[in-house]
Each structure stands twice: as structure tokens, then as C-alpha cells.
Design an enzyme around this catalytic site. Structure first.
Site, PDB file in Angstrom:
ATOM      1  N   GLY A  46       0.712  -1.293   0.072  1.00 17.85           N
ATOM      2  CA  GLY A  46      -0.317   0.326  -0.098  1.00 17.85           C
ATOM      3  C   GLY A  46       0.949   1.011   0.165  1.00 17.85           C
ATOM      4  O   GLY A  46       1.927   1.696   0.233  1.00 17.85           O
ATOM      5  N   GLN A  51       3.450   9.980   1.242  1.00 14.76           N
ATOM      6  CA  GLN A  51       4.473   9.378   1.522  1.00 14.76           C
ATOM      7  C   GLN A  51       4.302  10.037  -0.023  1.00 14.76           C
ATOM      8  O   GLN A  51       6.328   9.238   0.432  1.00 14.76           O
ATOM      9  CB  GLN A  51       4.032   7.993   1.578  1.00 14.76           C
ATOM     10  CG  GLN A  51       3.729   7.250   2.163  1.00 14.76           C
ATOM     11  CD  GLN A  51       3.697   5.856   2.792  1.00 14.76           C
ATOM     12  OE1 GLN A  51       2.380   5.679   2.323  1.00 14.76           O
ATOM     13  NE2 GLN A  51       5.089   5.657   3.174  1.00 14.76           N
ATOM     14  N   CYS A  93       6.945   0.263   6.670  1.00 11.43           N
ATOM     15  CA  CYS A  93       5.926   0.935   5.230  1.00 11.43           C
ATOM     16  C   CYS A  93       7.038   1.098   4.436  1.00 11.43           C
ATOM     17  O   CYS A  93       8.813   1.354   5.112  1.00 11.43           O
ATOM     18  CB  CYS A  93       5.759   2.059   6.889  1.00 11.43           C
ATOM     19  SG  CYS A  93       5.221   3.317   6.327  1.00 11.43           S
ATOM     20  N   LEU A  94       6.801   1.848   3.800  1.00 16.31           N
ATOM     21  CA  LEU A  94       8.124   2.534   2.164  1.00 16.31           C
ATOM     22  C   LEU A  94       8.687   3.693   3.009  1.00 16.31           C
ATOM     23  O   LEU A  94       9.449   3.905   2.914  1.00 16.31           O
ATOM     24  CB  LEU A  94       7.060   2.503   1.290  1.00 16.31           C
ATOM     25  CG  LEU A  94       6.714   1.618   0.997  1.00 16.31           C
ATOM     26  CD1 LEU A  94       6.506   1.449  -0.811  1.00 16.31           C
ATOM     27  CD2 LEU A  94       7.947   0.042   0.320  1.00 16.31           C
ATOM     28  N   HIS A 137      -4.040   1.034   8.303  1.00 16.07           N
ATOM     29  CA  HIS A 137      -1.928   1.534   8.284  1.00 16.07           C
ATOM     30  C   HIS A 137      -2.035   2.258   7.132  1.00 16.07           C
ATOM     31  O   HIS A 137      -1.770   3.948   7.357  1.00 16.07           O
ATOM     32  CB  HIS A 137      -1.070   0.383   7.652  1.00 16.07           C
ATOM     33  CG  HIS A 137       0.181   0.706   7.187  1.00 16.07           C
ATOM     34  ND1 HIS A 137       1.206  -0.151   7.954  1.00 16.07           N
ATOM     35  CD2 HIS A 137       0.754   1.779   6.534  1.00 16.07           C
ATOM     36  CE1 HIS A 137       2.383   1.166   7.564  1.00 16.07           C
ATOM     37  NE2 HIS A 137       2.140   1.814   6.957  1.00 16.07           N
ATOM     38  N   GLU A 138      -2.765   2.411   6.263  1.00 17.94           N
ATOM     39  CA  GLU A 138      -2.971   3.527   4.932  1.00 17.94           C
ATOM     40  C   GLU A 138      -4.130   4.053   5.122  1.00 17.94           C
ATOM     41  O   GLU A 138      -3.143   5.453   5.641  1.00 17.94           O
ATOM     42  CB  GLU A 138      -3.616   2.794   3.698  1.00 17.94           C
ATOM     43  CG  GLU A 138      -2.435   1.967   3.018  1.00 17.94           C
ATOM     44  CD  GLU A 138      -1.089   1.945   3.545  1.00 17.94           C
ATOM     45  OE1 GLU A 138      -0.537   3.461   2.870  1.00 17.94           O
ATOM     46  OE2 GLU A 138       0.094   1.261   3.069  1.00 17.94           O
ATOM     47  N   HIS A 141      -1.904   7.088   7.563  1.00 15.24           N
ATOM     48  CA  HIS A 141      -1.266   8.297   7.047  1.00 15.24           C
ATOM     49  C   HIS A 141      -1.826   9.019   6.405  1.00 15.24           C
ATOM     50  O   HIS A 141      -1.161  10.645   6.494  1.00 15.24           O
ATOM     51  CB  HIS A 141      -0.387   7.563   5.907  1.00 15.24           C
ATOM     52  CG  HIS A 141       0.585   6.709   5.889  1.00 15.24           C
ATOM     53  ND1 HIS A 141       1.694   7.217   6.013  1.00 15.24           N
ATOM     54  CD2 HIS A 141       0.642   5.523   5.224  1.00 15.24           C
ATOM     55  CE1 HIS A 141       2.670   6.270   6.355  1.00 15.24           C
ATOM     56  NE2 HIS A 141       2.364   4.888   5.899  1.00 15.24           N
TER      57      HIS A 141
HETATM   58 ZN    ZN Z   1       3.118   3.248   6.125  1.00 18.40          ZN
END
Ligand code: ZN
Length: 204
Positions: A46, A51, A93-94, A137-138, A141
């Protein structure tokens, strides 16, 4: 449509709340394409707009694996309208390269959002599935909340961040949801018990 640079933990934009999308304009469509291109390029499950430095309420998810066809899912102006249960989720997480830790999540969520054509949909994800966890999670953000804010073992997570040369946990940002925490405690006790009984069996 292009691959964007992913903002790393420590950069302020990750902590900023994102704006609602008023119209699924060409700009937003391009943003969605960029999110998908960047997520696939990074092998992520995701990716949320902040991000890649765009503070709009948009995220993408694809939980397909291996030989399965790609299954891009787009969420614009998402709202979590129901959540229940509890699950221990091992997440990364990226924006936190190489860093993984256990966090507290609900096991079931129902989300209402718009797709990339501006059509409204409701989706339910259950049983602590990857999709259920990824949505939470997303979604976070978009409010400047990060997975480490749901950490189960702060000290373990701090070690992980240090090893990955990432900034420390922001203790003031840690979220306390007493009801969820209680359920997670029960799960942790069960986990320990299961490990012990596995050891007993091995000894026999
Ligand atoms: Zn993340």
C-alpha cells in the site's frame, strides 16, 4: 504517470493531516497513477499520498501475491465506518526502509470511499487479513499517524529504528486505545502459552 520518491520517516509532511479531495480531477487521477506506479516499483502492499509528498486523502492498496493478477484498489476520501476485534500485526512501511515491528490493529474494518472514477463504494475486510490491516495502516497516513504510533513493544521498536538509522519513536504520538489494548494483551498471553505448550510437546 511516474515513479515518485517516497518520503522517509523524519520528514514533516508525514505528520501533516491531508486534505479532502473535492473533485476527482485530472490532477487526482495522475496522483493515483503515480501512487500505483511507485507502490509497484517498491514492491509495497500500500501507499498513501502523503508518502509521495502530496497531502491529499488518497491511498492505494494491492494485496495480490505471486502469480495472481494485479488487483489495484484506490481509496479517495476514505472513512472507516466500523471496526472490531484485535490482531497483532507485523508491519513495515515504505517510509521506514527495512524496519518492521508488531503493532495493534483491529481485525475487521468496514471502509467507505471513492474509487478512481469518483464512484462511492463500501468494502469490508475481516479476520485480520492483510487487506484489513493495510486499510488501517494507509488510512492513518492521511491523518499523519504512523504504524509505530500503534507499537506493542516500544523498546523493541526503538532498537529496530536505531538499526535502520531512522529517527526515534515520538512517544507523545503513541495512541492508546484501552479496549483494543486489552484484547491485544489477551492475544499476547495466548501466544506465550502456545509457545510454552509447543516447547512441552517438543520435550516429550
Ligand atoms: Zn506506511
Amino acid at each position: 504517470m511516474s515513479i515518485k520518491k517516497v518520503v522517509k520517516y523524519g520528514e514533516p509532511s508525514l505528520r501533516q493531516p491531508s486534505k479532502e479531495v473535492h473533485k476527482v480531477s485530472q490532477k487526482i487521477k495522475t496522483l493515483v497513477e503515480d501512487l500505483l506506479d511507485t507502490m509497484y516499483a517498491q514492491n509495497g502492499v500500500g501507499l498513501a499520498a502523503p508518502q509521495i509528498g502530496e497531502n491529499y486523502r488518497v491511498f492505494v492498496i494491492d494485496v495480490s501475491t505471486g502469480d495472481e493478477p494485479l488487483n489495484p484498489m484506490v481509496f479517495i476520501n476514505p472513512k472507516i465506518i466500523k471496526k472490531s476485534g484485535a490482531v497483532i500485526s507485523h508491519e513495515g512501511c515504505l517510509s521506514f526502509p527495512e524496519a518492521f515491528t508488531d503493532v495493534k490493529r483491529y481485525s475487521n474494518v468496514m471502509v467507505k470511499a471513492m474509487d478512481s472514477k469518483g464512484r462511492s463504494f463500501v468494502l469490508e475486510a475481516k479476520d485480520g487479513s492483510l487487506l484489513a490491516r493495510a486499510i488501517q495502516h494507509e488510512f492513518d497516513h492521511l491523518d499523519g499517524i504512523l504504524f509505530i504510533d500503534h507499537v506493542i513493544n516500544r523498546f523493541e521498536a526503538e532498537e529496530v529504528l536505531k538499526k535502520c538509522n531512522l529517527p526515534d519513536i515520538d512517544i507523545e504520538k503513541i495512541i492508546d486505545e484501552p479496549e483494543l489494548s486489552e484484547k491485544i494483551e489477551v492475544l499476547l498471553k495466548e501466544k506465550i502459552k502456545n509457545n510454552e505448550s509447543a516447547k512441552d510437546n517438543a520435550a516429550e
